[in-house]
Design a protein around this motif. Structure first.
Motif, PDB file in Angstrom:
ATOM      1  N   ALA A 279       2.005  18.734  -0.330  1.00 57.01           N
ATOM      2  CA  ALA A 279       1.949  19.206   1.060  1.00 57.01           C
ATOM      3  C   ALA A 279       2.979  18.449   1.895  1.00 57.01           C
ATOM      4  O   ALA A 279       3.180  17.250   1.715  1.00 57.01           O
ATOM      5  CB  ALA A 279       0.550  19.009   1.643  1.00 57.01           C
ATOM      6  N   ARG A 280       3.620  19.149   2.820  1.00 52.83           N
ATOM      7  CA  ARG A 280       4.652  18.506   3.638  1.00 52.83           C
ATOM      8  C   ARG A 280       4.051  17.640   4.734  1.00 52.83           C
ATOM      9  O   ARG A 280       4.577  16.574   5.051  1.00 52.83           O
ATOM     10  CB  ARG A 280       5.553  19.575   4.278  1.00 52.83           C
ATOM     11  N   ASP A 281       2.979  18.100   5.333  1.00 53.68           N
ATOM     12  CA  ASP A 281       2.385  17.388   6.466  1.00 53.68           C
ATOM     13  C   ASP A 281       0.972  16.931   6.118  1.00 53.68           C
ATOM     14  O   ASP A 281       0.183  17.689   5.550  1.00 53.68           O
ATOM     15  CB  ASP A 281       2.329  18.286   7.712  1.00 53.68           C
ATOM     16  N   ALA A 282       0.666  15.691   6.485  1.00 51.44           N
ATOM     17  CA  ALA A 282      -0.683  15.161   6.254  1.00 51.44           C
ATOM     18  C   ALA A 282      -1.548  15.469   7.464  1.00 51.44           C
ATOM     19  O   ALA A 282      -1.826  14.596   8.307  1.00 51.44           O
ATOM     20  CB  ALA A 282      -0.604  13.660   6.001  1.00 51.44           C
ATOM     21  N   ASP A 283      -1.979  16.742   7.593  1.00 52.12           N
ATOM     22  CA  ASP A 283      -2.834  17.095   8.719  1.00 52.12           C
ATOM     23  C   ASP A 283      -4.259  16.633   8.443  1.00 52.12           C
ATOM     24  O   ASP A 283      -4.548  16.036   7.410  1.00 52.12           O
ATOM     25  CB  ASP A 283      -2.770  18.606   8.986  1.00 52.12           C
ATOM     26  N   GLU A 284      -5.151  16.925   9.351  1.00 48.73           N
ATOM     27  CA  GLU A 284      -6.511  16.392   9.244  1.00 48.73           C
ATOM     28  C   GLU A 284      -7.227  16.913   8.004  1.00 48.73           C
ATOM     29  O   GLU A 284      -7.983  16.183   7.343  1.00 48.73           O
ATOM     30  CB  GLU A 284      -7.318  16.742  10.501  1.00 48.73           C
ATOM     31  N   SER A 285      -6.999  18.162   7.645  1.00 40.27           N
ATOM     32  CA  SER A 285      -7.665  18.709   6.456  1.00 40.27           C
ATOM     33  C   SER A 285      -7.145  18.033   5.183  1.00 40.27           C
ATOM     34  O   SER A 285      -7.919  17.744   4.260  1.00 40.27           O
ATOM     35  CB  SER A 285      -7.446  20.225   6.369  1.00 40.27           C
ATOM     36  N   GLN A 286      -5.844  17.762   5.155  1.00 42.98           N
ATOM     37  CA  GLN A 286      -5.285  17.076   3.996  1.00 42.98           C
ATOM     38  C   GLN A 286      -5.766  15.630   3.919  1.00 42.98           C
ATOM     39  O   GLN A 286      -6.014  15.097   2.830  1.00 42.98           O
ATOM     40  CB  GLN A 286      -3.742  17.110   4.043  1.00 42.98           C
ATOM     41  N   ARG A 287      -5.885  14.997   5.058  1.00 38.38           N
ATOM     42  CA  ARG A 287      -6.407  13.622   5.075  1.00 38.38           C
ATOM     43  C   ARG A 287      -7.851  13.582   4.586  1.00 38.38           C
ATOM     44  O   ARG A 287      -8.256  12.657   3.865  1.00 38.38           O
ATOM     45  CB  ARG A 287      -6.308  13.033   6.486  1.00 38.38           C
ATOM     46  N   ALA A 288      -8.631  14.570   4.980  1.00 35.19           N
ATOM     47  CA  ALA A 288     -10.020  14.634   4.525  1.00 35.19           C
ATOM     48  C   ALA A 288     -10.079  14.833   3.013  1.00 35.19           C
ATOM     49  O   ALA A 288     -10.873  14.186   2.310  1.00 35.19           O
ATOM     50  CB  ALA A 288     -10.752  15.767   5.247  1.00 35.19           C
ATOM     51  N   ARG A 289      -9.225  15.712   2.525  1.00 36.77           N
ATOM     52  CA  ARG A 289      -9.173  15.924   1.070  1.00 36.77           C
ATOM     53  C   ARG A 289      -8.734  14.646   0.360  1.00 36.77           C
ATOM     54  O   ARG A 289      -9.257  14.300  -0.705  1.00 36.77           O
ATOM     55  CB  ARG A 289      -8.206  17.062   0.749  1.00 36.77           C
TER      56      ARG A 289
ATOM     57  N   ASP B 225       0.841  -1.186   0.000  1.00 39.54           N
ATOM     58  CA  ASP B 225       0.000   0.000   0.000  1.00 39.54           C
ATOM     59  C   ASP B 225       0.881   1.243   0.000  1.00 39.54           C
ATOM     60  O   ASP B 225       2.083   1.173   0.248  1.00 39.54           O
ATOM     61  CB  ASP B 225      -0.938  -0.002   1.206  1.00 39.54           C
ATOM     62  N   ALA B 226       0.282   2.362  -0.305  1.00 40.16           N
ATOM     63  CA  ALA B 226       0.968   3.653  -0.240  1.00 40.16           C
ATOM     64  C   ALA B 226       0.457   4.387   0.996  1.00 40.16           C
ATOM     65  O   ALA B 226      -0.752   4.446   1.236  1.00 40.16           O
ATOM     66  CB  ALA B 226       0.697   4.472  -1.496  1.00 40.16           C
ATOM     67  N   SER B 227       1.366   4.942   1.760  1.00 40.98           N
ATOM     68  CA  SER B 227       0.960   5.622   2.993  1.00 40.98           C
ATOM     69  C   SER B 227       0.211   6.906   2.673  1.00 40.98           C
ATOM     70  O   SER B 227       0.385   7.504   1.608  1.00 40.98           O
ATOM     71  CB  SER B 227       2.187   5.940   3.844  1.00 40.98           C
ATOM     72  N   ARG B 228      -0.606   7.320   3.634  1.00 44.11           N
ATOM     73  CA  ARG B 228      -1.346   8.568   3.454  1.00 44.11           C
ATOM     74  C   ARG B 228      -0.390   9.750   3.322  1.00 44.11           C
ATOM     75  O   ARG B 228      -0.631  10.680   2.546  1.00 44.11           O
ATOM     76  CB  ARG B 228      -2.302   8.773   4.637  1.00 44.11           C
ATOM     77  N   GLU B 229       0.705   9.720   4.082  1.00 44.17           N
ATOM     78  CA  GLU B 229       1.679  10.811   4.015  1.00 44.17           C
ATOM     79  C   GLU B 229       2.290  10.912   2.610  1.00 44.17           C
ATOM     80  O   GLU B 229       2.424  12.009   2.051  1.00 44.17           O
ATOM     81  CB  GLU B 229       2.788  10.598   5.057  1.00 44.17           C
ATOM     82  N   ALA B 230       2.630   9.749   2.035  1.00 43.30           N
ATOM     83  CA  ALA B 230       3.233   9.756   0.697  1.00 43.30           C
ATOM     84  C   ALA B 230       2.231  10.223  -0.353  1.00 43.30           C
ATOM     85  O   ALA B 230       2.576  10.964  -1.274  1.00 43.30           O
ATOM     86  CB  ALA B 230       3.749   8.362   0.359  1.00 43.30           C
ATOM     87  N   LEU B 231       0.981   9.805  -0.216  1.00 41.99           N
ATOM     88  CA  LEU B 231      -0.038  10.208  -1.185  1.00 41.99           C
ATOM     89  C   LEU B 231      -0.324  11.698  -1.100  1.00 41.99           C
ATOM     90  O   LEU B 231      -0.479  12.375  -2.121  1.00 41.99           O
ATOM     91  CB  LEU B 231      -1.318   9.406  -0.951  1.00 41.99           C
ATOM     92  N   VAL B 232      -0.395  12.231   0.128  1.00 43.11           N
ATOM     93  CA  VAL B 232      -0.632  13.665   0.312  1.00 43.11           C
ATOM     94  C   VAL B 232       0.519  14.468  -0.262  1.00 43.11           C
ATOM     95  O   VAL B 232       0.324  15.470  -0.967  1.00 43.11           O
ATOM     96  CB  VAL B 232      -0.842  13.985   1.806  1.00 43.11           C
ATOM     97  N   ALA B 233       1.757  14.017   0.020  1.00 50.41           N
ATOM     98  CA  ALA B 233       2.927  14.738  -0.478  1.00 50.41           C
ATOM     99  C   ALA B 233       2.988  14.703  -2.002  1.00 50.41           C
ATOM    100  O   ALA B 233       3.294  15.707  -2.649  1.00 50.41           O
ATOM    101  CB  ALA B 233       4.200  14.144   0.116  1.00 50.41           C
ATOM    102  N   GLY B 234       2.682  13.547  -2.591  1.00 52.01           N
ATOM    103  CA  GLY B 234       2.780  13.417  -4.038  1.00 52.01           C
ATOM    104  C   GLY B 234       1.661  14.107  -4.795  1.00 52.01           C
ATOM    105  O   GLY B 234       1.905  14.746  -5.824  1.00 52.01           O
ATOM    106  N   ALA B 235       0.442  14.004  -4.291  1.00 46.14           N
ATOM    107  CA  ALA B 235      -0.712  14.541  -5.013  1.00 46.14           C
ATOM    108  C   ALA B 235      -0.996  16.004  -4.695  1.00 46.14           C
ATOM    109  O   ALA B 235      -1.425  16.763  -5.573  1.00 46.14           O
ATOM    110  CB  ALA B 235      -1.945  13.706  -4.704  1.00 46.14           C
ATOM    111  N   PHE B 236      -0.744  16.401  -3.442  1.00 44.46           N
ATOM    112  CA  PHE B 236      -1.115  17.759  -3.027  1.00 44.46           C
ATOM    113  C   PHE B 236       0.092  18.666  -2.824  1.00 44.46           C
ATOM    114  O   PHE B 236      -0.074  19.846  -2.522  1.00 44.46           O
ATOM    115  CB  PHE B 236      -1.921  17.712  -1.722  1.00 44.46           C
TER     116      PHE B 236
END
Length: 331
Positions: free
Chosen positions: A281-291, A268-279
């Motif tokens: 963004a440096r940190d996967a905070d709650e708003s980024q996780r929701a997005r 699987d791909a971690s949420r942090e890696a997906l947020v960093a790659g797609a958005f």
């Protein structure tokens, strides 16, 4: 038309600009200016070539529309070399119509090939293909195009086939181009064919699959996309498997997520890696996780004909709905 003009024109057709200049270098009448312009273009002095061609076009009278159209054609060829795809290329269609109406079939066909080449350069593949199809009956006649123009025609056909990922069609067109280049006997044209052949044999993409990362030739890319393998294609920004294609060119976030999931598979791909790659963004905070959850839901809907996207403790994993493994294909 006098004998010096005829001799200069024949020298240019044979790829000998110096011999042409010897005959018309001191003349300032419009036909001589046009031939001098073409000679300077063949010698690489494109700025001077354009000046001479424009002077020649101004010098031709109202009843010499075909001669002016030939000047426009020569200037358009220079513009194509310098990638100036504005004014000179836009005037090419009218020049082609004038040449055809005036009975100059060879130059009209040459203008059509230049239009097709321009369309190929700007990525309008369908329009370029239609132009070549319209030209084909004329271009294939033995005397319709001189050999140097035939080289260009088949090079455009090869370029189209390469962009359509049709390897055998590209090789066949390059063989026709090489034959025309030998017939023309012009080293510059033969060098063009050689460069195109090297491009066909050069690596066309990078395959990323499980722990494997390697370069693929065009024939290997063609075989891959013809198979049932799930391919996340970064060359065209789409996801495909066999004949099923999901375009994501206008949805960059979804494509970035699909690519990250394919590259991570079978893990699987971690949420942090997906947020960093797609958005980005440096940190996967709650708003980024929701997005991320929203975008994953959209990706799941888009990929439903091909694959599933399942949540894991760490992030998300791509689940192939058919046997073959997911693969990422990079430009």
């Amino acid at each position: 038309m006098d004998s010096l003009i005829i001799a200069a024109a024949r020298a240019l057709a044979a790829g000998d600009p110096l011999a042409a200049l010897k005959r018309v270098a001191l003349r300032d009448d419009p036909p001589a200016l046009a031939l001098r312009g073409i000679a300077m273009a063949q010698l690489g002095n494109l700025t001077r070539a354009k000046e001479l061609l424009r002077a020649a076009a101004r010098g031709f009278g109202p009843g010499e529309a075909v001669a002016r159209a030939r000047c426009v054609l020569a200037e358009a060829e220079i513009a194509l070399v310098t990638r100036d795809l504005g004014g000179p290329m836009q005037a090419l269609g009218a020049a082609r119509a004038t040449l055809a109406a005036g009975g100059d079939r060879a130059n009209a066909a040459h203008a059509g090939y230049l239009e097709a080449r321009c369309l190929l350069l700007i990525g309008r593949l369908d329009a370029a293909e239609r132009m070549l199809d319209a030209l084909e009956p004329d271009a294939l006649e033995p005397d319709a195009l001189p050999p140097p123009s035939c080289v260009g025609y088949w090079l455009v056909a090869a370029g189209l086939a390469m962009r359509r990922i049709r390897t055998e069609a590209a090789r066949a067109a390059l063989r026709r181009a090489a034959h025309a280049a030998r017939k023309a006997g012009i080293p510059a044209r033969a060098a063009e064919v050689k460069r195109a052949s090297h491009e066909l044999d050069a690596p066309a993409a990078t395959l990323v699959a499980r722990d494997e990362k390697r370069l693929l030739g065009l024939a290997e890319v063609e075989a891959l996309i013809a198979s049932d393998v799930l391919v996340v294609d970064a060359c065209c920004n789409l996801v495909r498997a066999g004949t099923v294609v999901v375009p994501l060119a206008g949805r960059p976030v979804l494509f970035a997520l699909a690519r990250a999931l394919a590259e991570a598979w079978p893990d699987d791909a971690s949420r942090e890696a997906l947020v960093a790659g797609a958005f980005r963004a440096r940190d996967a905070d709650e708003s980024q996780r929701a997005r991320l959850r929203v975008e994953i839901g959209r990706l799941r809907t888009a990929l439903r004909p091909l694959a599933g996207v399942n949540a894991t403790k760490r992030g998300f994993r791509l689940e192939r709905t058919r046997r073959d493994d997911p693969t990422a294909l990079d430009a």
